[in-house]
Design a protein around this motif. Structure first.
Motif, PDB file in Angstrom:
ATOM      1  N   LEU A  15       0.836  -1.199   0.000  1.00 12.95           N
ATOM      2  CA  LEU A  15       0.000   0.000   0.000  1.00 12.95           C
ATOM      3  C   LEU A  15       0.873   1.252   0.000  1.00 12.95           C
ATOM      4  CD1 LEU A  15      -2.701   1.482   0.161  1.00 12.95           C
ATOM      5  CD2 LEU A  15      -2.614   1.168   2.661  1.00 12.95           C
ATOM      6  N   GLY A  16       1.926   1.252   0.790  1.00 15.77           N
ATOM      7  CA  GLY A  16       2.835   2.400   0.825  1.00 15.77           C
ATOM      8  C   GLY A  16       3.436   2.694  -0.538  1.00 15.77           C
ATOM      9  N   ARG A  17       3.872   1.654  -1.226  1.00 10.09           N
ATOM     10  CA  ARG A  17       4.421   1.836  -2.575  1.00 10.09           C
ATOM     11  C   ARG A  17       3.365   2.383  -3.527  1.00 10.09           C
ATOM     12  NH1 ARG A  17       6.054  -3.493  -2.214  1.00 10.09           N
ATOM     13  NH2 ARG A  17       7.861  -3.643  -0.896  1.00 10.09           N
ATOM     14  N   ARG A  18       2.143   1.874  -3.389  1.00 12.73           N
ATOM     15  CA  ARG A  18       1.047   2.348  -4.253  1.00 12.73           C
ATOM     16  C   ARG A  18       0.742   3.819  -3.983  1.00 12.73           C
ATOM     17  NH1 ARG A  18      -4.991  -0.341  -4.652  1.00 12.73           N
ATOM     18  NH2 ARG A  18      -5.741   1.032  -6.301  1.00 12.73           N
ATOM     19  N   LEU A  19       0.730   4.208  -2.715  1.00 16.06           N
ATOM     20  CA  LEU A  19       0.459   5.607  -2.366  1.00 16.06           C
ATOM     21  C   LEU A  19       1.560   6.529  -2.872  1.00 16.06           C
ATOM     22  CD1 LEU A  19      -0.895   5.108   1.253  1.00 16.06           C
ATOM     23  CD2 LEU A  19      -2.218   5.797  -0.764  1.00 16.06           C
ATOM     24  N   ILE A  20       2.805   6.114  -2.723  1.00 22.79           N
ATOM     25  CA  ILE A  20       3.923   6.927  -3.220  1.00 22.79           C
ATOM     26  C   ILE A  20       3.820   7.081  -4.733  1.00 22.79           C
ATOM     27  CG2 ILE A  20       6.432   6.943  -3.563  1.00 22.79           C
ATOM     28  CD1 ILE A  20       6.616   5.741  -0.677  1.00 22.79           C
ATOM     29  N   ALA A  21       3.539   5.991  -5.429  1.00 24.94           N
ATOM     30  CA  ALA A  21       3.390   6.055  -6.885  1.00 24.94           C
ATOM     31  C   ALA A  21       2.234   6.968  -7.277  1.00 24.94           C
ATOM     32  CB  ALA A  21       3.185   4.656  -7.452  1.00 24.94           C
ATOM     33  N   MET A  22       1.195   7.007  -6.468  1.00 24.41           N
ATOM     34  CA  MET A  22       0.049   7.873  -6.727  1.00 24.41           C
ATOM     35  C   MET A  22       0.411   9.345  -6.492  1.00 24.41           C
ATOM     36  SD  MET A  22      -3.595   7.795  -4.702  1.00 24.41           S
ATOM     37  CE  MET A  22      -2.909   8.601  -3.246  1.00 24.41           C
ATOM     38  N   GLU A  23       1.202   9.601  -5.459  1.00 24.13           N
ATOM     39  CA  GLU A  23       1.535  10.981  -5.086  1.00 24.13           C
ATOM     40  C   GLU A  23       2.646  11.587  -5.943  1.00 24.13           C
ATOM     41  OE1 GLU A  23       2.333  11.303  -0.902  1.00 24.13           O
ATOM     42  OE2 GLU A  23       0.352  10.552  -0.349  1.00 24.13           O
ATOM     43  N   GLU A  24       3.587  10.789  -6.411  1.00 24.01           N
ATOM     44  CA  GLU A  24       4.741  11.340  -7.132  1.00 24.01           C
ATOM     45  C   GLU A  24       4.367  12.208  -8.330  1.00 24.01           C
ATOM     46  OE1 GLU A  24       7.317   7.905  -7.570  1.00 24.01           O
ATOM     47  OE2 GLU A  24       8.544   8.632  -5.907  1.00 24.01           O
ATOM     48  N   PRO A  25       3.408  11.804  -9.179  1.00 21.71           N
ATOM     49  CA  PRO A  25       3.055  12.686 -10.303  1.00 21.71           C
ATOM     50  C   PRO A  25       2.415  14.001  -9.846  1.00 21.71           C
ATOM     51  CG  PRO A  25       2.071  10.501 -10.593  1.00 21.71           C
ATOM     52  CD  PRO A  25       2.732  10.520  -9.266  1.00 21.71           C
ATOM     53  N   ILE A  26       1.680  13.953  -8.761  1.00 21.68           N
ATOM     54  CA  ILE A  26       1.075  15.172  -8.212  1.00 21.68           C
ATOM     55  C   ILE A  26       2.181  16.114  -7.755  1.00 21.68           C
ATOM     56  CG2 ILE A  26      -0.340  16.119  -6.331  1.00 21.68           C
ATOM     57  CD1 ILE A  26      -1.932  13.406  -6.461  1.00 21.68           C
ATOM     58  N   LEU A  27       3.136  15.576  -7.014  1.00 22.19           N
ATOM     59  CA  LEU A  27       4.251  16.381  -6.527  1.00 22.19           C
ATOM     60  C   LEU A  27       5.062  16.937  -7.691  1.00 22.19           C
ATOM     61  CD1 LEU A  27       5.362  14.092  -3.567  1.00 22.19           C
ATOM     62  CD2 LEU A  27       4.031  16.206  -3.431  1.00 22.19           C
ATOM     63  N   ALA A  28       5.291  16.114  -8.706  1.00 25.92           N
ATOM     64  CA  ALA A  28       6.074  16.551  -9.872  1.00 25.92           C
ATOM     65  C   ALA A  28       5.382  17.710 -10.584  1.00 25.92           C
ATOM     66  CB  ALA A  28       6.295  15.382 -10.827  1.00 25.92           C
ATOM     67  N   ARG A  29       4.055  17.658 -10.704  1.00 30.26           N
ATOM     68  CA  ARG A  29       3.317  18.763 -11.347  1.00 30.26           C
ATOM     69  C   ARG A  29       3.531  20.079 -10.608  1.00 30.26           C
ATOM     70  NH1 ARG A  29      -0.623  14.895 -12.141  1.00 30.26           N
ATOM     71  NH2 ARG A  29      -1.922  15.540 -10.393  1.00 30.26           N
ATOM     72  N   HIS A  30       3.771  19.980  -9.314  1.00 27.05           N
ATOM     73  CA  HIS A  30       3.985  21.179  -8.490  1.00 27.05           C
ATOM     74  C   HIS A  30       5.471  21.482  -8.286  1.00 27.05           C
ATOM     75  CE1 HIS A  30      -0.221  21.908  -7.416  1.00 27.05           C
ATOM     76  NE2 HIS A  30      -0.352  20.599  -7.429  1.00 27.05           N
ATOM     77  N   GLY A  31       6.340  20.687  -8.891  1.00 28.85           N
ATOM     78  CA  GLY A  31       7.773  20.928  -8.787  1.00 28.85           C
ATOM     79  C   GLY A  31       8.336  20.675  -7.403  1.00 28.85           C
ATOM     80  N   VAL A  32       7.788  19.672  -6.718  1.00 33.90           N
ATOM     81  CA  VAL A  32       8.187  19.374  -5.341  1.00 33.90           C
ATOM     82  C   VAL A  32       8.553  17.896  -5.235  1.00 33.90           C
ATOM     83  CG1 VAL A  32       7.323  19.281  -2.948  1.00 33.90           C
ATOM     84  CG2 VAL A  32       6.675  21.175  -4.412  1.00 33.90           C
ATOM     85  N   THR A  33       9.633  17.607  -4.528  1.00 32.56           N
ATOM     86  CA  THR A  33       9.994  16.216  -4.241  1.00 32.56           C
ATOM     87  C   THR A  33       9.187  15.723  -3.049  1.00 32.56           C
ATOM     88  OG1 THR A  33      11.736  16.801  -2.668  1.00 32.56           O
ATOM     89  CG2 THR A  33      12.372  16.626  -5.021  1.00 32.56           C
ATOM     90  N   MET A  34       9.215  14.410  -2.849  1.00 38.90           N
ATOM     91  CA  MET A  34       8.516  13.837  -1.690  1.00 38.90           C
ATOM     92  C   MET A  34       9.061  14.419  -0.392  1.00 38.90           C
ATOM     93  SD  MET A  34       6.041  11.757  -0.809  1.00 38.90           S
ATOM     94  CE  MET A  34       5.758  10.645  -2.166  1.00 38.90           C
ATOM     95  N   TRP A  35      10.408  14.523  -0.282  1.00 42.22           N
ATOM     96  CA  TRP A  35      10.996  15.069   0.943  1.00 42.22           C
ATOM     97  C   TRP A  35      10.621  16.540   1.138  1.00 42.22           C
ATOM     98  CZ3 TRP A  35      12.189  12.930   5.204  1.00 42.22           C
ATOM     99  CH2 TRP A  35      12.688  11.636   5.246  1.00 42.22           C
ATOM    100  N   ALA A  36      10.559  17.305   0.066  1.00 37.91           N
ATOM    101  CA  ALA A  36      10.150  18.712   0.199  1.00 37.91           C
ATOM    102  C   ALA A  36       8.722  18.800   0.703  1.00 37.91           C
ATOM    103  CB  ALA A  36      10.305  19.435  -1.136  1.00 37.91           C
ATOM    104  N   TYR A  37       7.852  17.915   0.210  1.00 36.80           N
ATOM    105  CA  TYR A  37       6.462  17.895   0.682  1.00 36.80           C
ATOM    106  C   TYR A  37       6.403  17.498   2.156  1.00 36.80           C
ATOM    107  CZ  TYR A  37       1.497  16.823   1.009  1.00 36.80           C
ATOM    108  OH  TYR A  37       0.177  16.784   1.403  1.00 36.80           O
ATOM    109  N   VAL A  38       7.245  16.545   2.553  1.00 37.89           N
ATOM    110  CA  VAL A  38       7.304  16.142   3.962  1.00 37.89           C
ATOM    111  C   VAL A  38       7.725  17.343   4.821  1.00 37.89           C
ATOM    112  CG1 VAL A  38       8.549  14.678   5.619  1.00 37.89           C
ATOM    113  CG2 VAL A  38       7.677  13.703   3.492  1.00 37.89           C
ATOM    114  N   VAL A  39       8.684  18.127   4.345  1.00 39.98           N
ATOM    115  CA  VAL A  39       9.122  19.326   5.066  1.00 39.98           C
ATOM    116  C   VAL A  39       7.978  20.334   5.169  1.00 39.98           C
ATOM    117  CG1 VAL A  39      10.610  21.379   4.919  1.00 39.98           C
ATOM    118  CG2 VAL A  39      11.581  19.096   4.583  1.00 39.98           C
ATOM    119  N   LEU A  40       7.310  20.601   4.054  1.00 38.61           N
ATOM    120  CA  LEU A  40       6.183  21.551   4.077  1.00 38.61           C
ATOM    121  C   LEU A  40       5.108  21.085   5.053  1.00 38.61           C
ATOM    122  CD1 LEU A  40       5.854  22.350   0.252  1.00 38.61           C
ATOM    123  CD2 LEU A  40       6.897  23.786   2.025  1.00 38.61           C
TER     124      LEU A  40
END
Length: 133
Positions: A15-40
């Motif tokens: 499930l974690g892998r599926r959620l990350i795969a789901m979120e990565e394109p959203i983050l990419a559209r906003h120009g943010v990495t997963m770690w940057a989103y975690v910081v925000l």
């Protein structure tokens, strides 16, 4: 009790892998990495923090966090100021632009999550996750 089901850890990892795969394109559209989103998210949850406290709360090495903070600051998404109590430390906070970006990303993630949860009781699932985590 069902004995032939996968272990909880195995299911959670998938499930974690599926959620990350789901979120990565959203983050990419906003120009943010997963770690940057975690910081925000960490700064949204606790608006003024030292770099060390933020690193500990999000499970990141504070030295590896510095380039992420530098980028977010350069983009005007966070502020870093000297701590009046300890000038060697830096206090972090979201800017209005950082708050707006985080809200936009989270709104898209929630829409994607709703699609994922459409066939289950989403409220019960989230409640169970909160209780177990």
């Amino acid at each position: 009790m069902e004995t032939e089901r996968p272990d909880l850890g195995a299911m959670v990892m998938r499930l974690g892998r599926r959620l990350i795969a789901m979120e990565e394109p959203i983050l990419a559209r906003h120009g943010v990495t997963m770690w940057a989103y975690v910081v925000l998210t960490g700064l949204r949850d606790s608006p003024t923090r030292t770099q060390a406290a933020l690193a500990q709360s999000i499970g990141a090495d504070k030295t590896r966090l510095i380039p992420i903070l530098d980028d977010l600051q350069k983009r005007g998404l966070i502020e870093r100021e000297p701590d009046p109590a300890d000038r060697r430390a830096r206090l972090l906070g979201l800017t209005a632009a950082g708050t707006e970006l985080h809200r936009a990303i989270q709104a898209e993630i929630r829409v994607a999550e709703a699609g994922l949860l459409k066939d289950v009781d989403g409220d019960a699932f989230v409640a169970a996750l909160r209780a177990l985590s």
